[in-house]
Design an enzyme around this catalytic site. Structure first.
Site: not given
Ligand code: ADE
Length: 237
Positions: A13, A79, A171-172, A195
């Site tokens: 990243e 995501g 997640m951050e 995703d």
């Molecule tokens: N980062 C990228 N895709 C993610 C997902 N599906 N859940 C949590 N963090 C992500």
């Protein structure tokens, strides 16, 4: 000169930012690497915080305390939670929050915030950077939520969607926004979609991780190019 802190959770990243940067020093604080130098004439500190909110919070506080950054930009992947936001689209945070902390805890206990608002000027600059680097309709401004889980079931995705109406999940970002809020430092989170946070998420993540990470970093590069902090202005005229 004002300084910009740029954070990614994964090396992929931040790697193209490091390639473009004129780094004059690398320091390690609390195990995090901090690359100090110039990017398009602006003073920047680029760091890799690792995955998850605790890492992100500790790294953000170090960025503020040890390096005195005036702005924080978080770049990376996420995501998608909404069908109209597709893989490789870019999401700019309007605000961020934790999807794994109860809302009443957020509002009734310190720091008494249900969400953390991203900075309006940084959002505007990110939007302009998207318009000059991406195809039309490929960027979105919306809520970004974070938690200690890689979301890969439709059930969890729908629960998060119903509770928070976010654009995407990662997640951050919420931890970075939370710590930035506590320290009164303007921030924005920029994420490109890897995703759809469903049963195919892991396969999609593997296929699109690098492309999406570089897409988001490309937006940040364009943003920094447009900033001219040496003259005290946020935006290059
Ligand atoms: N980062 C990228 N895709 C993610 C997902 N599906 N859940 C949590 N963090 C992500």
């Amino acid at each position: 000169m004002k300084k910009i802190g740029i954070m990614g959770a994964l090396q992929v990243e931040i790697d193209i930012l490091l390639e473009k940067m004129d780094a004059h020093e690398k320091r390690t604080v609390a195990g995090f690497p901090f690359y100090c130098g110039k990017l398009y004439g602006n003073e920047v500190i680029i760091t890799c915080c690792g995955v998850g909110k605790v890492n992100a919070a500790a790294c953000t506080q170090a960025l503020i305390d040890k390096f005195g950054v005036n702005y924080i930009i978080n770049t990376g992947i996420a995501g998608s939670i909404r069908s109209e936001i597709r893989v490789c689209d870019v999401v700019i945070s309007s605000d961020v929050t934790h999807h794994d902390v109860r809302k009443d805890q957020m509002t009734s206990l310190f720091p008494f915030q249900e969400v953390f608002q991203a900075n309006g000027e940084l959002i505007q600059m990110a939007k302009e950077a998207c318009m000059s680097t991406l195809e039309k309709n490929k960027h979105h401004i919306g809520r970004i939520v974070s938690g200690e889980a890689f979301v890969s079931t439709t059930q969890l995705k729908n629960d998060i969607k119903e509770a928070y109406q976010p654009a995407c999940v990662e997640m951050e970002g919420s931890a970075i926004g939370h710590v930035a809020f506590l320290n009164d430092v303007p921030f924005v989170v920029i994420r490109s979609i890897s995703d759809n946070a469903d049963e195919e998420a892991e396969m999609s993540f593997e296929a699109f991780e690098e492309i999406a990470a570089h897409q988001s970093a490309g937006v940040v590069l364009e943003m920094v190019k447009q900033m001219n902090l040496s003259e005290g202005y946020v935006k290059r005229s």
